[in-house]
Each structure stands twice: as structure tokens, then as C-alpha cells.
Scaffold this active site. Sequence first.
Site, PDB file in Angstrom:
ATOM      1  N   ALA A  64       0.748  -0.895  -0.343  1.00 54.34           N
ATOM      2  CA  ALA A  64       0.275  -0.207   0.314  1.00 54.34           C
ATOM      3  C   ALA A  64       1.219   1.024   0.029  1.00 54.34           C
ATOM      4  O   ALA A  64       2.198   1.191   0.522  1.00 54.34           O
ATOM      5  CB  ALA A  64      -0.599  -0.576   1.575  1.00 54.34           C
ATOM      6  N   GLY A 109       0.671  -4.856   1.572  1.00 53.77           N
ATOM      7  CA  GLY A 109      -0.203  -5.038   0.280  1.00 53.77           C
ATOM      8  C   GLY A 109      -0.423  -5.886  -1.132  1.00 53.77           C
ATOM      9  O   GLY A 109      -1.006  -6.439  -1.419  1.00 53.77           O
ATOM     10  N   GLU A 112      -0.598  -9.222  -0.327  1.00 56.32           N
ATOM     11  CA  GLU A 112      -1.816  -9.605   0.327  1.00 56.32           C
ATOM     12  C   GLU A 112      -2.985  -9.908  -0.687  1.00 56.32           C
ATOM     13  O   GLU A 112      -3.429 -11.041  -1.246  1.00 56.32           O
ATOM     14  CB  GLU A 112      -2.395  -8.930   1.238  1.00 56.32           C
ATOM     15  CG  GLU A 112      -2.218  -8.391   2.363  1.00 56.32           C
ATOM     16  CD  GLU A 112      -2.049  -7.620   3.095  1.00 56.32           C
ATOM     17  OE1 GLU A 112      -1.693  -6.708   3.087  1.00 56.32           O
ATOM     18  OE2 GLU A 112      -3.116  -7.859   4.247  1.00 56.32           O
ATOM     19  N   GLU A 132       4.537  -5.125   7.587  1.00 57.78           N
ATOM     20  CA  GLU A 132       3.697  -3.703   7.948  1.00 57.78           C
ATOM     21  C   GLU A 132       3.700  -3.345   9.772  1.00 57.78           C
ATOM     22  O   GLU A 132       3.670  -1.836  10.578  1.00 57.78           O
ATOM     23  CB  GLU A 132       1.717  -4.344   8.220  1.00 57.78           C
ATOM     24  CG  GLU A 132       1.758  -3.854   6.791  1.00 57.78           C
ATOM     25  CD  GLU A 132       1.328  -5.354   6.564  1.00 57.78           C
ATOM     26  OE1 GLU A 132       2.638  -6.294   6.302  1.00 57.78           O
ATOM     27  OE2 GLU A 132       0.995  -5.401   4.889  1.00 57.78           O
TER      28      GLU A 132
HETATM   29  N1  DAK Z   1       4.731   3.391  -0.853  1.00 53.83           N
HETATM   30  C1  DAK Z   1       4.657   4.431  -1.328  1.00 53.83           C
HETATM   31  N2  DAK Z   1       5.989   5.051  -2.175  1.00 53.83           N
HETATM   32  C2  DAK Z   1       7.194   3.048  -2.346  1.00 53.83           C
HETATM   33  C3  DAK Z   1       6.261   1.814  -1.311  1.00 53.83           C
HETATM   34  C4  DAK Z   1       5.442   2.205  -0.973  1.00 53.83           C
HETATM   35  N3  DAK Z   1       5.149   1.193  -0.588  1.00 53.83           N
HETATM   36  N4  DAK Z   1       7.670   1.380  -2.029  1.00 53.83           N
HETATM   37  C5  DAK Z   1       8.626   2.760  -3.133  1.00 53.83           C
HETATM   38  N5  DAK Z   1       7.842   3.966  -2.947  1.00 53.83           N
HETATM   39  C6  DAK Z   1       8.393   4.713  -4.042  1.00 53.83           C
HETATM   40  C7  DAK Z   1      10.160   4.736  -2.876  1.00 53.83           C
HETATM   41  O1  DAK Z   1       9.478   6.178  -2.553  1.00 53.83           O
HETATM   42  C8  DAK Z   1      10.809   5.537  -4.341  1.00 53.83           C
HETATM   43  O2  DAK Z   1      10.175   6.798  -5.023  1.00 53.83           O
HETATM   44  P1  DAK Z   1      10.946   7.790  -4.823  1.00 53.83           P
HETATM   45  O3  DAK Z   1      11.417   8.061  -3.261  1.00 53.83           O
HETATM   46  O4  DAK Z   1      12.397   7.690  -5.682  1.00 53.83           O
HETATM   47  O5  DAK Z   1       9.461   9.381  -4.644  1.00 53.83           O
HETATM   48  C9  DAK Z   1      10.299   4.657  -5.515  1.00 53.83           C
HETATM   49  O6  DAK Z   1       9.277   3.809  -5.045  1.00 53.83           O
HETATM   50  C10 DAK Z   1      11.495   3.606  -5.483  1.00 53.83           C
HETATM   51  O7  DAK Z   1      11.509   3.048  -4.353  1.00 53.83           O
HETATM   52  P2  DAK Z   1      13.215   2.880  -3.389  1.00 53.83           P
HETATM   53  O8  DAK Z   1      14.380   4.300  -3.742  1.00 53.83           O
HETATM   54  O9  DAK Z   1      13.248   2.528  -1.762  1.00 53.83           O
HETATM   55  O10 DAK Z   1      13.836   1.150  -3.861  1.00 53.83           O
HETATM   56  P3  DAK Z   1      15.370   0.578  -3.651  1.00 53.83           P
HETATM   57  O11 DAK Z   1      15.227  -0.552  -4.131  1.00 53.83           O
HETATM   58  O12 DAK Z   1      15.519   1.051  -2.985  1.00 53.83           O
HETATM   59  O13 DAK Z   1      14.125  -0.341  -1.963  1.00 53.83           O
HETATM   60  C11 DAK Z   1      12.395  -1.219  -1.695  1.00 53.83           C
HETATM   61  C12 DAK Z   1      13.406  -0.887  -2.535  1.00 53.83           C
HETATM   62  C13 DAK Z   1      10.932  -1.902  -1.900  1.00 53.83           C
HETATM   63  C14 DAK Z   1      13.019  -2.650  -0.632  1.00 53.83           C
HETATM   64  C15 DAK Z   1      11.983   0.194  -0.622  1.00 53.83           C
HETATM   65  O14 DAK Z   1      11.361   0.757  -1.650  1.00 53.83           O
HETATM   66  C16 DAK Z   1      10.785   0.001   0.176  1.00 53.83           C
HETATM   67  O15 DAK Z   1      10.976  -0.666   1.468  1.00 53.83           O
HETATM   68  N6  DAK Z   1       9.718   0.226   0.352  1.00 53.83           N
HETATM   69  C17 DAK Z   1       8.750  -0.104   1.100  1.00 53.83           C
HETATM   70  C18 DAK Z   1       8.079  -1.498   1.465  1.00 53.83           C
HETATM   71  C19 DAK Z   1       6.874  -1.300   1.926  1.00 53.83           C
HETATM   72  O16 DAK Z   1       6.618  -1.402   3.499  1.00 53.83           O
HETATM   73  N7  DAK Z   1       5.789  -2.466   1.929  1.00 53.83           N
HETATM   74  C20 DAK Z   1       4.351  -2.397   2.570  1.00 53.83           C
HETATM   75  C21 DAK Z   1       3.629  -0.773   2.491  1.00 53.83           C
HETATM   76  S1  DAK Z   1       2.795  -1.132   3.836  1.00 53.83           S
HETATM   77  C22 DAK Z   1      -3.325  -1.297   6.192  1.00 53.83           C
HETATM   78  C23 DAK Z   1      -4.375  -1.006   4.462  1.00 53.83           C
HETATM   79  C24 DAK Z   1      -3.604  -1.539   4.072  1.00 53.83           C
HETATM   80  C25 DAK Z   1      -2.108  -2.297   4.470  1.00 53.83           C
HETATM   81  C26 DAK Z   1      -2.384  -2.175   5.997  1.00 53.83           C
HETATM   82  C27 DAK Z   1      -3.327  -1.160   6.599  1.00 53.83           C
HETATM   83  N8  DAK Z   1      -5.365  -0.333   6.723  1.00 53.83           N
HETATM   84  C28 DAK Z   1      -5.791   0.629   6.276  1.00 53.83           C
HETATM   85  C29 DAK Z   1      -5.674  -1.569   8.086  1.00 53.83           C
HETATM   86  C30 DAK Z   1      -0.579  -2.168   3.497  1.00 53.83           C
HETATM   87  C31 DAK Z   1       0.032  -1.932   4.224  1.00 53.83           C
HETATM   88  C32 DAK Z   1       0.996  -2.191   3.361  1.00 53.83           C
HETATM   89  O17 DAK Z   1       1.412  -2.577   2.765  1.00 53.83           O
END
Ligand code: DAK
Length: 257
Positions: A64, A109, A112, A132
Site C-alpha cells: 500500500a 499489500g 496480500e 507492516e
Molecule cells: N509506498 C509508497 N512509495 C513507495 C513504496 C510504498 N509502499 N515502496 C516504494 N516506494 C517508492 C519509494 O518511495 C521511491 O520513491 P521516490 O523516493 O523515488 O519518490 C520509489 O518507490 C523507489 O523505491 P526505492 O528508492 O526505495 O527503491 P529501493 O530499490 O531502494 O528499495 C524497497 C525497494 C521495496 C525495498 C523499498 O522501496 C521499500 O522498502 N518500500 C516499502 C515497502 C513496504 O514497506 N511495503 C509495505 C507497505 S505497508 C491497512 C491497509 C493496507 C495495509 C495495511 C493496513 N489498513 C488501512 C488497516 C497495507 C500496508 C502495506 O502494504
Amino acid sequence: MKYINININNFIATIRINRPEALNAMNKVVVAELKGAIEECVKNEKVGVIVLTGTGEKAFVAGADIKSMQKMSGREALEFSREGQEMTMMIENSPKPVIAAINGFALGGGCEIALACDMRIASENAKFSQPEVALGIIPGWGGTQRLPRLIGKGRAIEMITAGEMIDAKEAYRIGLVNHVVPLSELTEKVNSLAKAIMKNGPAAVGAALKCIHKGFDEPLENGLDIELNAFAELFETDEQREGTTAFVEKRKPNFRS
Ligand code: DAK
């Protein structure tokens, strides 16, 4: 649609999440568009199998959109979670099989969404996690429910509480994905599975999916009832007549004339 492409070829609909600048992270608009795309493919008679994938060679869906969640209120979070859960239910309830072609990161997400698909095929570079808790939240699109059902409670608890990333090999070992192939062979592998499914009766495939999904959490007797009724209903279809007649006549069935 801004973030979703649909391509239909030989009854295979490929839905591509197309936001590579954010590693295909899902904001409200992407969620709404994906729901629309699934609905469209379920309705379209020219679609037999749905493939869900991400644009690029790096990410399936990196989760997400964290930036859009940063300032969400509890009420907005509830709405976002509800929309996302509806999206995953639409995928799971599709009478047409949905295959996740996981071409890179499937995080939060993204993992998921893959869990809601009927089958998961990963490329060797794919990575999985439910990170998360590192953001002070929990999976909100069904991860706490579908992950333990798929890989068992102990392993799901580890993935959801430690939040560590696992690679495709490990995902295969614990039963999170059905197959792992080199990225260059992902489309071919997914298409060959889709073609194998499409040789079969579409109503029968849909009925089998329904029995498996609806019966999964029921006591065995209830599941068997679901199966019994679905089995009988198929005997009212042209498809059953064509399938059995083709066998008797020693020819291939023609289910999609
Ligand atoms: N959201 C927004 N932007 C994201 C993103 C994300 N999940 N993942 C990557 N990006 C963006 C980065 O911010 C970056 O953008 P700029 O800074 O260039 O503007 C671009 O994509 C490229 O990413 P990186 O520069 O970070 O690329 P790397 O190769 O260095 O790293 C990475 C790749 C996948 C390891 C890293 O980007 C990362 O850790 N991303 C976050 C992954 C993450 O934590 N995903 C889980 C998100 S939480 C709910 C509803 C839904 C959910 C929960 C609750 N309710 C409302 C109750 C779900 C939650 C989630 O999914």
C-alpha cells in the site's frame, strides 16, 4: 485507467499494475482501478483466465502507498482497508482463475494481493514480506487471515511479526508460491498454466474454485454439501454434455465455440 492496463489475448486477460515510479505501490486510485479491472474481466466472455502482474522488472506491488497512509485518520484507514479487502475478495471470488505473476517485490499489500489470487508463480528475483509492523500498523487487506491459511500459523506469525523479507526460493519452500522460474520465463510459464486451465470446461473450473474457497473454512460435512450441489448443477449445463460426449466420441471437447 491511469494505473492499470488490461490486455486480452487468447482468452487470457493480463491486468498490469502500472505505477513503476513508486514500485507499483497501491494508493486509493490504484485500488479503485484494480477493482474495476477485475470486474470488467469477470464480465467479459472473451476472458477465461486472469493474470495479475506489475510493470517493470523490479516490483509486483511494493505495498500500500505508505506516503498516502502517513496522515490517514482512523476513519480514513478503515475506509482504505475496506476498499482493499473488497478488492481482495473480488479477486478470490472470481469464477475465472486468477494467477499472480510475481515479477519482483510483493510486500505488504502486494503480498496480500498475491495471497488472494488462486495461484502464485514467482520469478527468481521476487521477494516477499509483510513488513507492516515496522510501520506501526498490521496487514489490512487480509494478510493476517489468508497467510496462515496458506502457509500455516507458525510461519505466518513469523512473517507478520518479524516482518523480514524472504526470497522466491524460500517462498516456494514454505508453500507461498506454486512455482519459481527465471524472470525471462515468467510470462511463458503463466501462459502455459493458463492454457492448460482453458482446455477445460469454464463452468466446471468456476464451480471447483467456488467449492474450494467456500468449503475451506467449513466443517468437512458442509464442504461436501457445497461440492454435492455444485456437482449436480453442472449436469444441467451444455458443458457437461459436451465434455462427456466428446470422451465417448473420442474427440477433444469444444467448450468455447
Ligand atoms: N509506498 C509508497 N512509495 C513507495 C513504496 C510504498 N509502499 N515502496 C516504494 N516506494 C517508492 C519509494 O518511495 C521511491 O520513491 P521516490 O523516493 O523515488 O519518490 C520509489 O518507490 C523507489 O523505491 P526505492 O528508492 O526505495 O527503491 P529501493 O530499490 O531502494 O528499495 C524497497 C525497494 C521495496 C525495498 C523499498 O522501496 C521499500 O522498502 N518500500 C516499502 C515497502 C513496504 O514497506 N511495503 C509495505 C507497505 S505497508 C491497512 C491497509 C493496507 C495495509 C495495511 C493496513 N489498513 C488501512 C488497516 C497495507 C500496508 C502495506 O502494504
